[in-house]
Write a protein that holds these residues in place. Structure first.
Motif, mmCIF file in Angstrom:
data_model
loop_
_atom_site.group_PDB
_atom_site.id
_atom_site.type_symbol
_atom_site.label_atom_id
_atom_site.label_comp_id
_atom_site.label_asym_id
_atom_site.label_seq_id
_atom_site.Cartn_x
_atom_site.Cartn_y
_atom_site.Cartn_z
ATOM 1 N N ASP A 94 0.801 -1.222 0.000
ATOM 2 C CA ASP A 94 0.000 0.000 0.000
ATOM 3 C C ASP A 94 0.836 1.274 0.000
ATOM 4 O O ASP A 94 0.292 2.371 0.187
ATOM 5 C CB ASP A 94 -0.971 -0.024 1.179
ATOM 6 C CG ASP A 94 -2.173 -0.913 0.882
ATOM 7 O OD1 ASP A 94 -2.989 -0.533 0.044
ATOM 8 O OD2 ASP A 94 -2.266 -2.010 1.476
ATOM 9 N N VAL A 147 -4.312 0.033 -2.454
ATOM 10 C CA VAL A 147 -5.550 0.766 -2.183
ATOM 11 C C VAL A 147 -5.301 1.875 -1.174
ATOM 12 O O VAL A 147 -5.928 2.934 -1.221
ATOM 13 C CB VAL A 147 -6.648 -0.200 -1.684
ATOM 14 C CG1 VAL A 147 -7.883 0.550 -1.176
ATOM 15 C CG2 VAL A 147 -7.047 -1.168 -2.795
ATOM 16 N N GLY A 148 -4.333 1.665 -0.266
ATOM 17 C CA GLY A 148 -4.086 2.612 0.814
ATOM 18 C C GLY A 148 -3.596 3.972 0.348
ATOM 19 O O GLY A 148 -4.123 5.010 0.767
ATOM 20 N N GLY A 191 -6.118 -4.351 -2.014
ATOM 21 C CA GLY A 191 -5.623 -3.817 -0.754
ATOM 22 C C GLY A 191 -5.093 -4.911 0.153
ATOM 23 O O GLY A 191 -5.241 -6.108 -0.102
ATOM 24 N N SER A 194 -6.418 -3.533 5.258
ATOM 25 C CA SER A 194 -7.017 -2.199 5.153
ATOM 26 C C SER A 194 -7.514 -1.686 6.497
ATOM 27 O O SER A 194 -7.737 -0.490 6.668
ATOM 28 C CB SER A 194 -8.155 -2.229 4.129
ATOM 29 O OG SER A 194 -7.650 -2.569 2.854
ATOM 30 N N GLY A 198 -2.788 -0.719 5.841
ATOM 31 C CA GLY A 198 -3.304 -0.441 4.504
ATOM 32 C C GLY A 198 -4.293 0.703 4.439
ATOM 33 O O GLY A 198 -4.950 0.889 3.402
ATOM 34 N N GLY A 199 -4.426 1.480 5.532
ATOM 35 C CA GLY A 199 -5.305 2.645 5.466
ATOM 36 C C GLY A 199 -6.110 2.942 6.711
ATOM 37 O O GLY A 199 -6.817 3.955 6.769
ATOM 38 N N MET A 201 -8.855 1.731 7.852
ATOM 39 C CA MET A 201 -10.246 1.924 7.447
ATOM 40 C C MET A 201 -11.205 1.163 8.357
ATOM 41 O O MET A 201 -10.839 0.186 9.014
ATOM 42 C CB MET A 201 -10.437 1.433 6.007
ATOM 43 C CG MET A 201 -9.510 2.086 4.997
ATOM 44 S SD MET A 201 -9.731 1.379 3.338
ATOM 45 C CE MET A 201 -8.307 2.061 2.477
ATOM 46 N N TYR A 206 -14.154 0.390 3.930
ATOM 47 C CA TYR A 206 -13.397 -0.476 3.014
ATOM 48 C C TYR A 206 -14.321 -1.199 2.049
ATOM 49 O O TYR A 206 -13.988 -1.345 0.855
ATOM 50 C CB TYR A 206 -12.549 -1.496 3.778
ATOM 51 C CG TYR A 206 -11.958 -2.502 2.812
ATOM 52 C CD1 TYR A 206 -10.900 -2.138 1.983
ATOM 53 C CD2 TYR A 206 -12.518 -3.766 2.659
ATOM 54 C CE1 TYR A 206 -10.403 -3.020 1.034
ATOM 55 C CE2 TYR A 206 -12.013 -4.655 1.722
ATOM 56 C CZ TYR A 206 -10.966 -4.280 0.916
ATOM 57 O OH TYR A 206 -10.475 -5.147 -0.040
ATOM 58 N N GLU A 209 -14.959 1.010 -0.721
ATOM 59 C CA GLU A 209 -13.753 1.151 -1.524
ATOM 60 C C GLU A 209 -13.518 -0.089 -2.381
ATOM 61 O O GLU A 209 -13.154 0.021 -3.559
ATOM 62 C CB GLU A 209 -12.533 1.402 -0.628
ATOM 63 C CG GLU A 209 -12.460 2.787 -0.044
ATOM 64 C CD GLU A 209 -12.178 3.830 -1.119
ATOM 65 O OE1 GLU A 209 -11.006 4.059 -1.452
ATOM 66 O OE2 GLU A 209 -13.157 4.405 -1.651
ATOM 67 N N SER A 230 -9.661 -7.502 1.239
ATOM 68 C CA SER A 230 -8.867 -7.428 2.465
ATOM 69 C C SER A 230 -9.769 -7.791 3.634
ATOM 70 O O SER A 230 -10.704 -7.065 3.967
ATOM 71 C CB SER A 230 -8.307 -6.014 2.642
ATOM 72 O OG SER A 230 -7.570 -5.907 3.829
#
Length: 513
Positions: A94, A147-148, A191, A194, A198-199, A201, A206, A209, A230
């Motif tokens: 990511d 994705v991140g 991802g 996540s 990875g974010g 989220m 997610y 997303e 993810s």
């Protein structure tokens, strides 16, 4: 008198270590399930010496290479028939931008690997190098898309770059970079973790997303995508609930699950890979066996929304995570690999095999020099770890018919706690040969197992065993074969039954035909 007491103590000690308990096993041929070969997948992240110094080495290193791909490593992995290789991460995925890893290497931009050690990533190992490695290995690539910190367009163009045979600018760029034909990569993770690196989220965010990214993850001729969402961290059952509820089953091939066996359960002090007591060993096995609970509970949630089991549970990060070896970079996650790790690997694979109705993919973390590795390298030296030998033994289960069973076995007891001492999985290959893999977690007691095989005809039995004197034993560059596969003679036919004496702290795979 002193000599007599010493002799008496020795006798009692030997008796304790030679104790033998009994178990019974019934194996049936009544199944239509297949153990997916993808359960035996591997994971290679841009982390420590996993890629650089592992697969991809300096031009001057005196080992056989193709380009800079190390061929003794390739040959070792080909032997165990790894079916898939996940790349480029992990957390690294990511922050990875694929365009940095194509074109002339001397012109590729450098970046800092902020997740793992703050080292400089020169991007000399990119998309083409990874796919060349997969070709040499005879394995399927499994890409983890960014994705991140990436964009929908970036992921969409990456898929087009590797899979399209059109006259688009992106497809033409691949051809200019030396590969006229599309690679046809089908496995794509949308991802990674996540919920964390990875974010950070929420599952609701997610899932939206995922649907947005997946909408632009296009199929090209000959490359229908297997999109993997993810999934949860360990026992985050709410994450699985939200993902399965919000994402239509036809949008995703699978949902990932990440769970590591951390010996102490404390991420700040995970425990040594090589120096541990039997009490610490027992605690590690308790943590290992939690995988059974995780797979069962996540699968039950998936069954609510997907009763026909279209969506695979993909355990694409699993293994033992200990403290790093003393004197090594903490960000490189380099750890040794003991007999304990082999028992953990075999136990996890048995769990996955026995849940093959839902678990149809996995990836050990990681292939070389990182966490629970199959292979360790030191410059031109290379060794195979005990975990490697487990995958060598278990390759017979890949794409074989699953054989259900009923097991009654003793417990391994430590103080006032206990766990099952034995775990098993079995399959039948296309030639009709039956393979049974048995694990004895008890470090001191042999276990005699009487096995009935319903509707299975067989005449002879052969086998392999992996064991060692101590659960802390390891292979080193000075003693690379201290733990290695040996012929097993402890199984015999007794009428219609199979009788096996399973040694303490051992893994055995039998072949009946």
């Amino acid at each position: 008198m002193k000599k007599f007491l010493t002799l008496l103590f020795t006798c009692f000690t030997l008796a304790a270590f030679s104790q033998q308990e009994t178990a019974s096993l019934a194996i049936s041929n009544d199944s239509k399930l297949t153990i997916s070969k993808y359960i035996y997948g591997q994971f290679a992240e841009h982390l420590g010496h996993g890629i650089y110094g592992g697969f991809w080495v300096d031009k001057s290193l005196p080992v056989e290479k193709q380009d800079r791909i190390r061929l003794d490593v390739v040959n070792a992995l080909k032997k165990i028939k790894i079916p898939s290789l996940r790349w480029p991460g992990g957390c690294f995925a990511d922050e990875y931008h694929w365009r940095d890893g194509i074109g002339p290497r001397e012109q590729r931009p450098k970046m800092v690997n902020t997740n793992w050690g703050g080292t400089t990533e020169d991007n000399s190992f990119g998309t083409h190098e990874f796919l060349e490695l997969c070709t040499l290995l005879g394995t399927e690539p499994y890409f983890a898309a960014n994705v991140g910190s990436g964009t929908v367009e970036e992921m969409s163009k990456w898929i087009e770059y590797v899979n399209s045979n059109s006259t688009s600018t992106i497809a033409e760029l691949r051809k200019q970079n030396g590969h006229p034909d599309p690679y046809k990569v089908t496995f794509w993770g949308i991802g990674n973790e996540s919920w964390g690196c990875g974010g950070n989220m929420t599952p609701e965010f997610y899932s939206d997303e995922f649907k947005r990214y997946a909408s632009f993850a296009k199929n090209y001729p000959g490359a229908p995508l297997k999109k993997i969402a993810s999934g949860p961290n360990s026992d985050d059952y709410n994450w699985t609930e939200v993902i399965m509820k919000n994402i239509p089953e036809w949008d995703m091939w699978g949902i990932s699950l990440h769970y590591y066996t951390v010996p102490t359960g404390d991420w700040g002090h995970k425990g040594s890979a090589t120096k541990f007591t039997e009490a610490e060993y027992f605690e590690t096995m308790v943590k290992c066996l939690k995988m059974e609970e995780l797979v069962t509970k996540h699968a039950a949630i998936m069954d609510k929304y997907d009763p026909k089991k279209h969506v695979a549970l993909v355990v694409d990060e699993w293994g033992v995570w200990t403290d790093v070896e003393p004197g090594t970079n903490p960000g490189f996650l380099y750890q040794q690999n003991s007999m304990r790790d082999a028992l953990i690997a075999a136990t996890n694979l048995n769990i996955f095999n026995n849940h093959c109705d839902r678990v149809r993919g996995a990836a050990l973390a990681q292939t070389i020099n990182v966490l629970q590795s199959l292979i360790l390298t030191d410059k031109e030296k290379m060794l195979l770890t005990p975990t490697y030998h487990i995958f060598d033994m278990y390759k017979v289960h890949q794409d074989a018919k699953y054989l259900p069973m009923q097991l009654t076995a003793p417990d391994y007891v430590s103080g006032d706690r206990k766990i099952p001492a034995v775990n098993v999985s079995a399959s039948q290959d296309a030639a009709g040969k039956v393979h049974i893999s048995l694990v004895n977690l008890d470090p001191t007691k042999n276990i005699s197992i009487s096995t009935g095989l319903k509707d299975i005809k067989w005449k002879t039995v052969t086998g392999q065993i992996l064991t060692s004197k101590n659960i802390t034993d390891i292979n080193t560059f000075d003693q690379p074969n201290k733990i290695s596969l040996q012929s097993f003679k402890g199984a015999k036919k007794d009428g219609d039954n199979l009788v096996v004496v399973l040694p303490a702290k051992s893994v055995v795979t039998l072949e009946l035909f």
